[in-house]
Motif scaffolding. Structure first.
Motif, PDB file in Angstrom:
ATOM      1  N   SER A  19      49.501   4.729  16.559  1.00 53.52           N
ATOM      2  CA  SER A  19      50.691   4.551  17.380  1.00 53.52           C
ATOM      3  C   SER A  19      50.797   6.156  18.584  1.00 53.52           C
ATOM      4  CB  SER A  19      52.027   4.186  16.666  1.00 53.52           C
ATOM      5  OG  SER A  19      52.355   5.344  15.825  1.00 53.52           O
ATOM      6  N   HIS A  20      50.241   7.145  18.317  1.00 52.89           N
ATOM      7  CA  HIS A  20      50.475   8.110  18.922  1.00 52.89           C
ATOM      8  C   HIS A  20      49.544   9.350  18.978  1.00 52.89           C
ATOM      9  CE1 HIS A  20      52.547   8.681  15.253  1.00 52.89           C
ATOM     10  NE2 HIS A  20      52.633   9.971  15.410  1.00 52.89           N
ATOM     11  N   GLY A  21      49.007   9.813  19.762  1.00 47.78           N
ATOM     12  CA  GLY A  21      47.718  10.994  19.546  1.00 47.78           C
ATOM     13  C   GLY A  21      46.850  10.048  19.370  1.00 47.78           C
ATOM     14  N   ALA A  22      45.684  10.674  18.669  1.00 53.24           N
ATOM     15  CA  ALA A  22      44.251  10.000  18.516  1.00 53.24           C
ATOM     16  C   ALA A  22      44.095   9.917  17.019  1.00 53.24           C
ATOM     17  CB  ALA A  22      43.302  10.634  19.396  1.00 53.24           C
ATOM     18  N   THR A  23      43.337   9.258  16.458  1.00 51.85           N
ATOM     19  CA  THR A  23      42.770   9.255  15.193  1.00 51.85           C
ATOM     20  C   THR A  23      41.348   9.134  15.303  1.00 51.85           C
ATOM     21  OG1 THR A  23      44.771   8.424  14.202  1.00 51.85           O
ATOM     22  CG2 THR A  23      42.714   8.098  12.950  1.00 51.85           C
ATOM     23  N   VAL A  24      40.576  10.337  14.876  1.00 51.14           N
ATOM     24  CA  VAL A  24      39.188  10.464  14.881  1.00 51.14           C
ATOM     25  C   VAL A  24      38.763   9.918  13.553  1.00 51.14           C
ATOM     26  CG1 VAL A  24      36.989  11.939  15.015  1.00 51.14           C
ATOM     27  CG2 VAL A  24      39.319  12.298  16.498  1.00 51.14           C
ATOM     28  N   ARG A  25      37.773   8.939  13.542  1.00 53.44           N
ATOM     29  CA  ARG A  25      37.190   8.572  12.244  1.00 53.44           C
ATOM     30  C   ARG A  25      35.776   8.808  12.286  1.00 53.44           C
ATOM     31  NH1 ARG A  25      41.539   5.634  10.604  1.00 53.44           N
ATOM     32  NH2 ARG A  25      42.261   3.739  11.920  1.00 53.44           N
ATOM     33  N   ILE A  26      35.364   9.375  11.030  1.00 48.37           N
ATOM     34  CA  ILE A  26      33.815   9.719  11.047  1.00 48.37           C
ATOM     35  C   ILE A  26      33.450   8.720   9.633  1.00 48.37           C
ATOM     36  CG2 ILE A  26      32.038  11.464  10.543  1.00 48.37           C
ATOM     37  CD1 ILE A  26      33.818  13.496  11.633  1.00 48.37           C
ATOM     38  N   ALA A  63      35.506  22.506  17.426  1.00 48.86           N
ATOM     39  CA  ALA A  63      35.754  23.031  18.588  1.00 48.86           C
ATOM     40  C   ALA A  63      36.616  21.976  19.614  1.00 48.86           C
ATOM     41  CB  ALA A  63      34.340  23.036  19.180  1.00 48.86           C
ATOM     42  N   PHE A  64      36.375  20.688  19.572  1.00 43.77           N
ATOM     43  CA  PHE A  64      37.095  19.874  20.292  1.00 43.77           C
ATOM     44  C   PHE A  64      38.358  19.472  19.914  1.00 43.77           C
ATOM     45  CE2 PHE A  64      32.772  18.659  21.725  1.00 43.77           C
ATOM     46  CZ  PHE A  64      32.876  18.703  23.115  1.00 43.77           C
ATOM     47  N   THR A  65      38.777  19.604  18.633  1.00 42.41           N
ATOM     48  CA  THR A  65      40.080  19.148  17.853  1.00 42.41           C
ATOM     49  C   THR A  65      40.777  20.384  17.394  1.00 42.41           C
ATOM     50  OG1 THR A  65      39.160  18.304  15.904  1.00 42.41           O
ATOM     51  CG2 THR A  65      38.878  16.817  17.552  1.00 42.41           C
ATOM     52  N   GLY A  66      40.228  21.275  17.097  1.00 43.45           N
ATOM     53  CA  GLY A  66      40.897  22.306  16.493  1.00 43.45           C
ATOM     54  C   GLY A  66      41.048  22.166  14.790  1.00 43.45           C
ATOM     55  N   ARG A  67      40.595  20.915  14.508  1.00 45.31           N
ATOM     56  CA  ARG A  67      40.804  20.562  13.163  1.00 45.31           C
ATOM     57  C   ARG A  67      39.701  20.939  12.045  1.00 45.31           C
ATOM     58  NH1 ARG A  67      44.490  16.266  12.501  1.00 45.31           N
ATOM     59  NH2 ARG A  67      46.054  16.727  14.035  1.00 45.31           N
ATOM     60  N   TYR A  88      40.895  11.910  10.919  1.00 41.14           N
ATOM     61  CA  TYR A  88      41.657  12.989  11.500  1.00 41.14           C
ATOM     62  C   TYR A  88      42.741  12.344  12.570  1.00 41.14           C
ATOM     63  CZ  TYR A  88      37.595  15.572  10.273  1.00 41.14           C
ATOM     64  OH  TYR A  88      36.570  16.265   9.366  1.00 41.14           O
ATOM     65  N   GLU A  89      44.116  12.374  11.814  1.00 39.91           N
ATOM     66  CA  GLU A  89      45.034  11.696  12.532  1.00 39.91           C
ATOM     67  C   GLU A  89      45.876  12.837  13.318  1.00 39.91           C
ATOM     68  OE1 GLU A  89      47.114  10.118   9.120  1.00 39.91           O
ATOM     69  OE2 GLU A  89      45.688   8.533   8.653  1.00 39.91           O
ATOM     70  N   GLU A  90      46.283  11.913  14.495  1.00 40.08           N
ATOM     71  CA  GLU A  90      47.300  12.502  15.117  1.00 40.08           C
ATOM     72  C   GLU A  90      46.687  13.894  15.633  1.00 40.08           C
ATOM     73  OE1 GLU A  90      51.370  13.109  14.005  1.00 40.08           O
ATOM     74  OE2 GLU A  90      51.171  11.321  12.874  1.00 40.08           O
ATOM     75  N   VAL A  91      45.692  13.730  16.350  1.00 40.67           N
ATOM     76  CA  VAL A  91      44.820  14.695  17.168  1.00 40.67           C
ATOM     77  C   VAL A  91      45.217  14.563  18.475  1.00 40.67           C
ATOM     78  CG1 VAL A  91      42.238  15.109  17.819  1.00 40.67           C
ATOM     79  CG2 VAL A  91      42.672  14.671  15.494  1.00 40.67           C
ATOM     80  N   GLU A  92      45.095  15.772  19.313  1.00 37.62           N
ATOM     81  CA  GLU A  92      45.341  15.750  20.735  1.00 37.62           C
ATOM     82  C   GLU A  92      44.377  14.506  21.310  1.00 37.62           C
ATOM     83  OE1 GLU A  92      47.265  17.391  23.037  1.00 37.62           O
ATOM     84  OE2 GLU A  92      48.588  18.814  21.774  1.00 37.62           O
ATOM     85  N   SER A  93      44.890  13.899  22.028  1.00 36.62           N
ATOM     86  CA  SER A  93      44.224  13.024  22.886  1.00 36.62           C
ATOM     87  C   SER A  93      42.960  13.418  23.659  1.00 36.62           C
ATOM     88  CB  SER A  93      44.752  11.903  23.659  1.00 36.62           C
ATOM     89  OG  SER A  93      45.705  11.022  22.749  1.00 36.62           O
ATOM     90  N   GLU A  94      43.202  14.514  24.343  1.00 30.66           N
ATOM     91  CA  GLU A  94      42.274  14.991  25.237  1.00 30.66           C
ATOM     92  C   GLU A  94      41.122  15.541  24.536  1.00 30.66           C
ATOM     93  OE1 GLU A  94      43.900  18.068  27.725  1.00 30.66           O
ATOM     94  OE2 GLU A  94      41.976  18.473  28.468  1.00 30.66           O
ATOM     95  N   ALA A 128      39.931  14.835  21.558  1.00 32.42           N
ATOM     96  CA  ALA A 128      39.243  13.704  20.699  1.00 32.42           C
ATOM     97  C   ALA A 128      38.512  12.775  21.814  1.00 32.42           C
ATOM     98  CB  ALA A 128      40.158  12.769  20.181  1.00 32.42           C
ATOM     99  N   ASN A 129      39.054  12.778  23.142  1.00 32.63           N
ATOM    100  CA  ASN A 129      38.252  11.976  24.196  1.00 32.63           C
ATOM    101  C   ASN A 129      37.086  12.632  24.602  1.00 32.63           C
ATOM    102  OD1 ASN A 129      39.944   9.600  23.952  1.00 32.63           O
ATOM    103  ND2 ASN A 129      41.484  10.713  25.583  1.00 32.63           N
ATOM    104  N   LYS A 130      37.255  13.782  24.844  1.00 31.57           N
ATOM    105  CA  LYS A 130      36.159  14.808  25.287  1.00 31.57           C
ATOM    106  C   LYS A 130      35.052  14.805  24.286  1.00 31.57           C
ATOM    107  CE  LYS A 130      37.954  17.800  28.713  1.00 31.57           C
ATOM    108  NZ  LYS A 130      38.867  18.864  28.678  1.00 31.57           N
ATOM    109  N   MET A 131      35.440  14.871  22.871  1.00 36.86           N
ATOM    110  CA  MET A 131      34.211  14.777  21.978  1.00 36.86           C
ATOM    111  C   MET A 131      33.600  13.671  21.879  1.00 36.86           C
ATOM    112  SD  MET A 131      34.854  15.070  17.855  1.00 36.86           S
ATOM    113  CE  MET A 131      34.472  13.207  17.305  1.00 36.86           C
ATOM    114  N   MET A 132      34.454  12.589  22.054  1.00 30.90           N
ATOM    115  CA  MET A 132      33.505  11.033  22.015  1.00 30.90           C
ATOM    116  C   MET A 132      32.839  10.893  23.333  1.00 30.90           C
ATOM    117  SD  MET A 132      34.049   9.368  19.545  1.00 30.90           S
ATOM    118  CE  MET A 132      33.308   7.929  19.787  1.00 30.90           C
ATOM    119  N   GLU A 133      32.937  11.595  24.480  1.00 30.14           N
ATOM    120  CA  GLU A 133      32.394  11.344  25.813  1.00 30.14           C
ATOM    121  C   GLU A 133      31.010  12.335  25.596  1.00 30.14           C
ATOM    122  OE1 GLU A 133      34.853  12.976  29.247  1.00 30.14           O
ATOM    123  OE2 GLU A 133      36.369  11.204  28.731  1.00 30.14           O
ATOM    124  N   ARG A 134      31.124  13.220  25.046  1.00 31.63           N
ATOM    125  CA  ARG A 134      29.943  14.068  24.843  1.00 31.63           C
ATOM    126  C   ARG A 134      28.912  13.345  23.953  1.00 31.63           C
ATOM    127  NH1 ARG A 134      28.630  17.321  20.575  1.00 31.63           N
ATOM    128  NH2 ARG A 134      26.571  18.100  20.869  1.00 31.63           N
TER     129      ARG A 134
END
Ligand code: VG1
Ligand code: CO
Length: 524
Positions: free
Chosen positions: A473-480, A513-517, A395-401, A403-409
């Motif tokens: 290089s910008h935003g967050a990329t989530v990899r599953i 829920a966390f990323t809207g993707r 999931y490329e160019e996701v809002e960092s916030e 993505a970070n919250k999802m990982m924190e959880r």
């Protein structure tokens, strides 16, 4: 040439990720930005530091401009026209016993003025360490277009053929005679190599066309070899019934292996190469030292290690972790699920090496079983070991916030151990046995790398892994990453075989829920 001292401010976010520093071109264009980072590299050079050092410089030909810092460096070795693939740079560093190398590339990230640029730094064992402030800086007017040595006050610049050292090394590894006789005896065997417009172009031409005699074949430029971005290659491979289709990325360290009737996952590819290496590839005839994979890479290679009674290592994502094991003589062949495969012949992953390994293995297998193909070779492997179905959702160019919250959880769940809302629960038929946050204890230098990805392991050994990219290089990329082992059903479509686990992964992580993707950007 003269040396000027310039002091600059530290830059926000100027720290290397999975593989050096990677940002938008515009970021690099800020005044002193590039010089500042390069200075950091020299400041951090291991003892005795940059004084009198030899440094290799090359890249994939992306537009760049930087003046070379002074720091008492005695010699720069530069690829002609500024070109050196990442694996070739590693080969040059090792052969010429240079102290390190700077590779100007953003690898598989898209290029051009609107896109990405990057800098990787390699010492002889492949580690990237850089940080610090820009102090002094050299002004020379070296040219890079003609091979030869230019002397300046206090230092020299040697421009080298970017291909020669690499080709010399690679010819000592593989059975070129066997491949050549296979090619002449199987005139109908079709090889297609994509990369001739990227940095691997000159390397591919020299090796496949000039050395091995395959017909010159060109397809469109493919910066990141995967099934979506390399669709032109995939289409051509299917249409023209290609026996071995291969691609590499912008800087030549990645590879993709396909045939008209099979896609070899990188996790299977490295396991297969390890399976055949001792018998087929001259470099490994003395025996293998050990095998390794990055954590999210499927466990197929572990099965080979077990069968051959070899050590198997699981390291964090990023090639730098393999270097210590290689230097200690405990690792021969390793790979990453992200289309990275290689060995201890250099300290980088190596796209052309992987393609040659496959060619060598196909030629070898045909001696025993005429007609052996990519598909039959993989199928035999799966019958012997079972199959590790594998897929990755990006999931490329996701809002960092988010993505970070999802990982924190997820990390929170991992910390709670067995007492959480996930362990013991069943998701789409798969019961969670364990959740943890991967930590690597380097067995050689005893360093510890924490927070390397959250792993959910199910009772049947299936795994889903979550991590954030360190090369975007910008935003967050989530990899599953999703993996399931099957001993009996060997011919399923991977997406079908993995569907319930994918759904489980999305539920466990609450990704939407966390990323809207709703859908991933890329599936490999
Ligand atoms: C990605 C891959 C990783 C690879 C790295 C550098 O990192 O997942 O396996 O080593 O790219 O490859 P990340 O942090 O974005 O997942 V290369 O060819 O771009 O130097
Ligand atoms: Co690359």
């Amino acid at each position: 040439a003269s040396v000027r001292s310039i002091s600059t401010r530290p830059f926000e976010g100027q720290k290397p990720g999975t593989s050096g520093l990677r940002k938008r071109v515009a970021v690099f264009k800020q005044e002193h930005y590039t010089e500042n980072f390069v200075q950091g590299i020299f400041t951090a050079m291991p003892a005795p530091g940059p004084q009198g050092a030899t440094v290799v410089v090359g890249g994939d030909g992306r537009p760049s401009s930087a003046s070379a810092p002074g720091n008492g460096i005695a010699k720069f070795i530069i690829g002609q026209d500024g070109i050196l693939s990442t694996p070739a740079a590693s080969a040059v560093i090792r052969k010429r016993e240079a102290d390190g190398g700077i590779i100007l590339t953003a690898s598989h990230n898209a290029g051009g003025p609107e896109n990405d640029f990057g800098i990787k730094y390699n010492t002889r064992n492949g580690w990237t360490r850089a940080r610090g402030r820009h102090r002094r800086h050299l002004r020379g007017h070296a040219h890079y277009f003609r091979v030869g040595t230019q002397r300046f006050e206090g230092f020299e610049v040697e421009v080298i053929d970017p291909v020669a050292d690499y080709v010399e090394l690679i010819k000592t590894i593989f059975d070129f005679e066997l491949i050549k006789s296979f090619r002449t005896e199987h005139a109908d065997f079709k090889l297609l190599f994509d990369g001739l417009n990227g940095v691997t172009g000159p390397y591919g031409r020299r090796i496949f066309v000039e050395e091995l005699g395959f017909p010159e074949t060109l397809v469109a430029r493919t910066p990141d070899p995967n099934l979506i971005y390399a669709h032109k290659l995939v289409e051509r491979v299917e249409k023209e019934k290609i026996d071995l289709g291969a691609a590499s990325d912008g800087d030549g360290d990645r590879n993709m292996i396909i045939s008209h009737d099979w896609f070899v996952t990188p996790s299977d590819s490295v396991a297969l190469i390890a399976e055949y290496a001792e018998q087929a590839i001259p470099y490994f005839k003395g025996g293998l030292k050990g095998l390794a994979r990055s954590m999210p890479t499927s466990c197929a290679i572990d099965l080979v290690a077990k069968a051959k009674n070899l050590e198997a290592f699981e390291v964090p994502t990023g090639w730098k972790f393999f270097g210590n094991l290689m230097d200690a003589g405990r690792l021969s062949i390793c790979g990453e699920e992200s289309f990275g495969t290689g060995s201890d012949h250099i300290r980088e992953k190596d796209g052309i090496w992987a393609v040659l390994a496959w060619l060598n293995i196909i030629a070898f297998a045909n001696k025993g079983k005429p007609g052996a193909s990519v598909r039959s070779i993989m199928s035999e492997f799966h019958h012997k070991y079972g199959r590790n179905y594998f897929t990755r959702y990006d999931y490329e160019e996701v809002e960092s916030e988010g993505a970070n919250k999802m990982m924190e959880r997820l990390r929170g769940l991992a910390q709670e151990g067995g007492e959480n809302e996930v362990v013991g629960q069943t998701f789409h038929g798969y019961k969670v046995a364990k959740i943890d946050d991967f930590e690597y204890h380097d067995p050689i230098d005893h360093s510890v790398s924490k927070k390397q990805g959250v792993r959910v392991i199910f009772e049947d050994t299936s795994r889903v892994i979550f991590r954030l990219s360190g090369t975007g290089s910008h935003g967050a990329t989530v990899r599953i990453y999703i993996e399931r082992y099957d001993r009996k059903e060997l011919d399923l479509d991977a997406q079908v075989a993995l569907k319930p686990l994918v759904d489980g992964a999305l539920e466990i992580s609450k990704l939407e829920a966390f990323t809207g993707r709703k859908v991933p950007t890329v599936i490999t």
